[in-house]
Design a protein around this motif. Structure first.
Motif, PDB file in Angstrom:
ATOM      1  N   ARG A   1       0.829  -1.202   0.000  1.00 16.72           N
ATOM      2  CA  ARG A   1       0.000   0.000   0.000  1.00 16.72           C
ATOM      3  C   ARG A   1       0.866   1.255   0.000  1.00 16.72           C
ATOM      4  O   ARG A   1       0.564   2.229  -0.692  1.00 16.72           O
ATOM      5  CB  ARG A   1      -0.927  -0.039   1.211  1.00 16.72           C
ATOM      6  CG  ARG A   1      -2.078   0.906   1.165  1.00 16.72           C
ATOM      7  CD  ARG A   1      -2.983   0.594  -0.037  1.00 16.72           C
ATOM      8  NE  ARG A   1      -4.228   1.251   0.132  1.00 16.72           N
ATOM      9  CZ  ARG A   1      -5.396   0.644   0.159  1.00 16.72           C
ATOM     10  NH1 ARG A   1      -5.475  -0.637  -0.033  1.00 16.72           N
ATOM     11  NH2 ARG A   1      -6.482   1.309   0.342  1.00 16.72           N
ATOM     12  N   LYS A   2       1.975   1.221   0.749  1.00 15.93           N
ATOM     13  CA  LYS A   2       2.899   2.366   0.772  1.00 15.93           C
ATOM     14  C   LYS A   2       3.563   2.546  -0.587  1.00 15.93           C
ATOM     15  O   LYS A   2       3.776   3.676  -1.028  1.00 15.93           O
ATOM     16  CB  LYS A   2       3.951   2.185   1.868  1.00 15.93           C
ATOM     17  CG  LYS A   2       3.407   2.433   3.248  1.00 15.93           C
ATOM     18  CD  LYS A   2       4.464   2.242   4.310  1.00 15.93           C
ATOM     19  CE  LYS A   2       3.837   2.400   5.686  1.00 15.93           C
ATOM     20  NZ  LYS A   2       4.774   2.140   6.768  1.00 15.93           N
ATOM     21  N   GLU A   3       3.897   1.443  -1.262  1.00 19.67           N
ATOM     22  CA  GLU A   3       4.474   1.523  -2.607  1.00 19.67           C
ATOM     23  C   GLU A   3       3.484   2.168  -3.575  1.00 19.67           C
ATOM     24  O   GLU A   3       3.858   2.993  -4.405  1.00 19.67           O
ATOM     25  CB  GLU A   3       4.843   0.138  -3.121  1.00 19.67           C
ATOM     26  CG  GLU A   3       6.113  -0.409  -2.533  1.00 19.67           C
ATOM     27  CD  GLU A   3       6.462  -1.774  -3.109  1.00 19.67           C
ATOM     28  OE1 GLU A   3       6.142  -2.046  -4.286  1.00 19.67           O
ATOM     29  OE2 GLU A   3       7.055  -2.562  -2.363  1.00 19.67           O
ATOM     30  N   LEU A   4       2.213   1.765  -3.466  1.00 20.13           N
ATOM     31  CA  LEU A   4       1.170   2.357  -4.306  1.00 20.13           C
ATOM     32  C   LEU A   4       1.097   3.855  -4.076  1.00 20.13           C
ATOM     33  O   LEU A   4       1.091   4.639  -5.022  1.00 20.13           O
ATOM     34  CB  LEU A   4      -0.186   1.722  -4.019  1.00 20.13           C
ATOM     35  CG  LEU A   4      -1.409   2.437  -4.607  1.00 20.13           C
ATOM     36  CD1 LEU A   4      -1.357   2.412  -6.129  1.00 20.13           C
ATOM     37  CD2 LEU A   4      -2.679   1.811  -4.096  1.00 20.13           C
ATOM     38  N   GLU A   5       1.057   4.253  -2.814  1.00 17.44           N
ATOM     39  CA  GLU A   5       0.946   5.678  -2.497  1.00 17.44           C
ATOM     40  C   GLU A   5       2.186   6.446  -2.957  1.00 17.44           C
ATOM     41  O   GLU A   5       2.069   7.555  -3.481  1.00 17.44           O
ATOM     42  CB  GLU A   5       0.719   5.883  -1.003  1.00 17.44           C
ATOM     43  CG  GLU A   5       0.352   7.300  -0.663  1.00 17.44           C
ATOM     44  CD  GLU A   5      -0.175   7.462   0.741  1.00 17.44           C
ATOM     45  OE1 GLU A   5      -0.444   8.612   1.108  1.00 17.44           O
ATOM     46  OE2 GLU A   5      -0.328   6.467   1.465  1.00 17.44           O
TER      47      GLU A   5
ATOM     48  N   SER B   1      -5.963   5.708  -2.367  1.00 13.76           N
ATOM     49  CA  SER B   1      -7.211   4.998  -2.657  1.00 13.76           C
ATOM     50  C   SER B   1      -7.006   3.960  -3.753  1.00 13.76           C
ATOM     51  O   SER B   1      -6.044   4.023  -4.516  1.00 13.76           O
ATOM     52  CB  SER B   1      -8.301   5.986  -3.072  1.00 13.76           C
ATOM     53  OG  SER B   1      -7.919   6.642  -4.256  1.00 13.76           O
ATOM     54  N   VAL B   2      -7.900   3.003  -3.798  1.00 13.87           N
ATOM     55  CA  VAL B   2      -7.872   1.973  -4.831  1.00 13.87           C
ATOM     56  C   VAL B   2      -9.227   1.925  -5.509  1.00 13.87           C
ATOM     57  O   VAL B   2     -10.221   2.303  -4.909  1.00 13.87           O
ATOM     58  CB  VAL B   2      -7.519   0.577  -4.248  1.00 13.87           C
ATOM     59  CG1 VAL B   2      -6.090   0.546  -3.778  1.00 13.87           C
ATOM     60  CG2 VAL B   2      -8.479   0.166  -3.151  1.00 13.87           C
ATOM     61  N   PRO B   3      -9.249   1.519  -6.767  1.00 10.14           N
ATOM     62  CA  PRO B   3      -8.125   1.053  -7.567  1.00 10.14           C
ATOM     63  C   PRO B   3      -7.335   2.213  -8.145  1.00 10.14           C
ATOM     64  O   PRO B   3      -7.812   3.342  -8.194  1.00 10.14           O
ATOM     65  CB  PRO B   3      -8.799   0.270  -8.683  1.00 10.14           C
ATOM     66  CG  PRO B   3     -10.092   1.000  -8.899  1.00 10.14           C
ATOM     67  CD  PRO B   3     -10.515   1.431  -7.515  1.00 10.14           C
ATOM     68  N   GLN B   4      -6.134   1.925  -8.590  1.00 16.83           N
ATOM     69  CA  GLN B   4      -5.320   2.856  -9.366  1.00 16.83           C
ATOM     70  C   GLN B   4      -4.942   2.118 -10.646  1.00 16.83           C
ATOM     71  O   GLN B   4      -4.388   1.029 -10.584  1.00 16.83           O
ATOM     72  CB  GLN B   4      -4.063   3.278  -8.613  1.00 16.83           C
ATOM     73  CG  GLN B   4      -4.354   4.155  -7.410  1.00 16.83           C
ATOM     74  CD  GLN B   4      -5.077   5.431  -7.813  1.00 16.83           C
ATOM     75  OE1 GLN B   4      -4.676   6.119  -8.744  1.00 16.83           O
ATOM     76  NE2 GLN B   4      -6.146   5.738  -7.105  1.00 16.83           N
ATOM     77  N   VAL B   5      -5.259   2.697 -11.776  1.00 15.69           N
ATOM     78  CA  VAL B   5      -5.004   2.065 -13.069  1.00 15.69           C
ATOM     79  C   VAL B   5      -3.822   2.757 -13.727  1.00 15.69           C
ATOM     80  O   VAL B   5      -3.767   3.979 -13.773  1.00 15.69           O
ATOM     81  CB  VAL B   5      -6.248   2.169 -13.986  1.00 15.69           C
ATOM     82  CG1 VAL B   5      -5.968   1.565 -15.350  1.00 15.69           C
ATOM     83  CG2 VAL B   5      -7.432   1.492 -13.332  1.00 15.69           C
ATOM     84  N   TYR B   6      -2.888   1.942 -14.192  1.00  8.83           N
ATOM     85  CA  TYR B   6      -1.697   2.450 -14.876  1.00  8.83           C
ATOM     86  C   TYR B   6      -1.602   1.832 -16.247  1.00  8.83           C
ATOM     87  O   TYR B   6      -1.906   0.665 -16.428  1.00  8.83           O
ATOM     88  CB  TYR B   6      -0.427   2.087 -14.097  1.00  8.83           C
ATOM     89  CG  TYR B   6      -0.248   2.927 -12.878  1.00  8.83           C
ATOM     90  CD1 TYR B   6      -0.866   2.586 -11.694  1.00  8.83           C
ATOM     91  CD2 TYR B   6       0.507   4.082 -12.926  1.00  8.83           C
ATOM     92  CE1 TYR B   6      -0.724   3.379 -10.578  1.00  8.83           C
ATOM     93  CE2 TYR B   6       0.657   4.869 -11.809  1.00  8.83           C
ATOM     94  CZ  TYR B   6       0.037   4.516 -10.641  1.00  8.83           C
ATOM     95  OH  TYR B   6       0.177   5.323  -9.548  1.00  8.83           O
ATOM     96  N   LEU B   7      -1.157   2.605 -17.170  1.00 11.54           N
ATOM     97  CA  LEU B   7      -0.822   2.112 -18.498  1.00 11.54           C
ATOM     98  C   LEU B   7       0.674   2.315 -18.611  1.00 11.54           C
ATOM     99  O   LEU B   7       1.148   3.446 -18.696  1.00 11.54           O
ATOM    100  CB  LEU B   7      -1.567   2.905 -19.563  1.00 11.54           C
ATOM    101  CG  LEU B   7      -1.344   2.431 -20.986  1.00 11.54           C
ATOM    102  CD1 LEU B   7      -1.716   0.961 -21.128  1.00 11.54           C
ATOM    103  CD2 LEU B   7      -2.161   3.252 -21.942  1.00 11.54           C
ATOM    104  N   GLY B   8       1.427   1.232 -18.530  1.00 11.72           N
ATOM    105  CA  GLY B   8       2.873   1.357 -18.409  1.00 11.72           C
ATOM    106  C   GLY B   8       3.168   2.086 -17.120  1.00 11.72           C
ATOM    107  O   GLY B   8       2.694   1.690 -16.061  1.00 11.72           O
ATOM    108  N   ASP B   9       3.894   3.183 -17.201  1.00 12.06           N
ATOM    109  CA  ASP B   9       4.194   3.981 -16.014  1.00 12.06           C
ATOM    110  C   ASP B   9       3.244   5.152 -15.846  1.00 12.06           C
ATOM    111  O   ASP B   9       3.369   5.923 -14.904  1.00 12.06           O
ATOM    112  CB  ASP B   9       5.633   4.507 -16.084  1.00 12.06           C
ATOM    113  CG  ASP B   9       6.650   3.405 -15.915  1.00 12.06           C
ATOM    114  OD1 ASP B   9       6.336   2.401 -15.243  1.00 12.06           O
ATOM    115  OD2 ASP B   9       7.760   3.539 -16.459  1.00 12.06           O
ATOM    116  N   GLU B  10       2.318   5.311 -16.772  1.00 17.48           N
ATOM    117  CA  GLU B  10       1.394   6.447 -16.735  1.00 17.48           C
ATOM    118  C   GLU B  10       0.113   6.087 -16.000  1.00 17.48           C
ATOM    119  O   GLU B  10      -0.553   5.102 -16.310  1.00 17.48           O
ATOM    120  CB  GLU B  10       1.056   6.896 -18.152  1.00 17.48           C
ATOM    121  CG  GLU B  10       0.224   8.156 -18.169  1.00 17.48           C
ATOM    122  CD  GLU B  10       0.082   8.727 -19.554  1.00 17.48           C
ATOM    123  OE1 GLU B  10      -0.910   9.440 -19.770  1.00 17.48           O
ATOM    124  OE2 GLU B  10       0.947   8.478 -20.402  1.00 17.48           O
TER     125      GLU B  10
END
Length: 100
Positions: A29-33, A40-49
């Motif tokens: 969770r800390k890595e996500l933040e 908050s979740v979810p977090q959607v990434y496309l590659g690094d974006e």
């Protein structure tokens, strides 16, 4: 998480493959933040974006802008790039169609 379910459903409806990434423990969770600046979740990434959360993902898919982001981020040597969706039970989405 109902927002995670909604984002997953939107990706399923768009026939986009994804992989779940578990962020239920404190370290993940800390890595996500740290990565997104958002807890908050979810977090959607496309590659690094970062695409965003469920609302952003659903809106981009409905507006047709998600496909453009997928195409722009796809490496020249690959048919589709990777999208990560981080969720409490979590996921990684791939920018290509299912069964491709």
């Amino acid at each position: 998480c109902p927002h995670c379910v909604r984002a997953k459903r939107a990706l399923d409806d768009a026939r986009l493959a994804y992989e779940v990434i578990d962020v239920s423990d404190a370290t993940a969770r800390k890595e996500l933040e740290a990565r997104s600046g958002v807890s908050s979740v979810p977090q959607v990434y496309l590659g690094d974006e970062r695409v965003g959360g469920a609302d952003d993902t659903v809106a981009a898919l409905a507006a047709g802008t998600f496909d453009g982001v997928v195409a722009a981020a796809a490496p020249a040597s690959a048919a589709a790039s990777t999208t990560e969706m981080v969720d409490v039970a979590a996921l990684t989405a791939r920018g290509g169609p299912l069964n491709a």
